[in-house]
Design a protein around this motif. Sequence first.
Motif, PDB file in Angstrom:
ATOM      1  N   ARG A 103      21.812  -2.043  86.836  1.00  0.00           N
ATOM      2  CA  ARG A 103      22.156  -0.892  87.661  1.00  0.00           C
ATOM      3  C   ARG A 103      22.773   0.104  86.685  1.00  0.00           C
ATOM      4  N   ASP A 139      31.117  -4.761  87.595  1.00  0.00           N
ATOM      5  CA  ASP A 139      30.813  -4.292  88.947  1.00  0.00           C
ATOM      6  C   ASP A 139      30.838  -2.769  88.942  1.00  0.00           C
ATOM      7  N   ASP A 142      30.107  -0.565  91.239  1.00  0.00           N
ATOM      8  CA  ASP A 142      30.707   0.069  92.414  1.00  0.00           C
ATOM      9  C   ASP A 142      32.232   0.054  92.329  1.00  0.00           C
ATOM     10  N   ASP A 143      32.796  -1.060  91.914  1.00  0.00           N
ATOM     11  CA  ASP A 143      34.243  -1.154  91.739  1.00  0.00           C
ATOM     12  C   ASP A 143      34.722  -0.194  90.652  1.00  0.00           C
ATOM     13  N   GLU A 169      22.965   9.102  92.761  1.00  0.00           N
ATOM     14  CA  GLU A 169      22.905   7.669  93.026  1.00  0.00           C
ATOM     15  C   GLU A 169      23.022   6.828  91.755  1.00  0.00           C
ATOM     16  N   VAL A 170      23.325   5.549  91.970  1.00  0.00           N
ATOM     17  CA  VAL A 170      23.232   4.529  90.936  1.00  0.00           C
ATOM     18  C   VAL A 170      21.827   3.967  91.052  1.00  0.00           C
ATOM     19  N   ALA A 206      34.767   3.321  91.957  1.00  0.00           N
ATOM     20  CA  ALA A 206      35.905   3.508  92.872  1.00  0.00           C
ATOM     21  C   ALA A 206      37.197   3.713  92.090  1.00  0.00           C
TER      22      ALA A 206
END
Length: 141
Positions: free
Chosen positions: A122, A94, A96-97, A113-114, A100
Amino acid sequence: MDNVGIVVEDLTGAIAFFLDLGLELEGRATAEGEWAGRCTGHGDQRVEVAMMRTPDGHSRVELSRFLAPEVIDDHRNAPVNSLGYLRVMFEVDDIDDTLARLDSHGAQLVSSEVVNYEDFYRLCYIRGPEGILIGLAQNLR
C-alpha cells in the motif's frame, strides 16, 4: 547511505513530525563557522541541525535550519515529477495508523487515496510540515 538532508524553517515542528513518523532524535546541535562553510561552499555559516534515526538504526534524516546564510530557494511545493531530490520513502507497519498520527502535523495525501500495488504494497505520498514530500509504504506480505 548515512543520511538524507532536509532544510526546514521550523526545526522543532519538523522534529515532532518525524518523531510521530517513528524516527528517534539522535541529537541536536548548531554547526557554525568557517569549517562548516568549507564543506558546503557557503563560507561562514550557522545552521541548527537535528539528526533523526530510523527505528532499525540503518538510516538517518538530517534536518537543518539555516540561520546564515539566508535560504535562497524553495522547492517545497515542487510537483512530484520535478528534477533533483524530491522525497524520501519510509516503510511503515500500518499506513492508516501512520496517517492518523501525522494528521496532527497537517500532513495531507498528495492524491486522494492510498493505492494498492498488486497486493504487495500500500503506497502514498504525503506533504508534511512545510510541504515536505514523504512517501509511505506498507508491505502487505
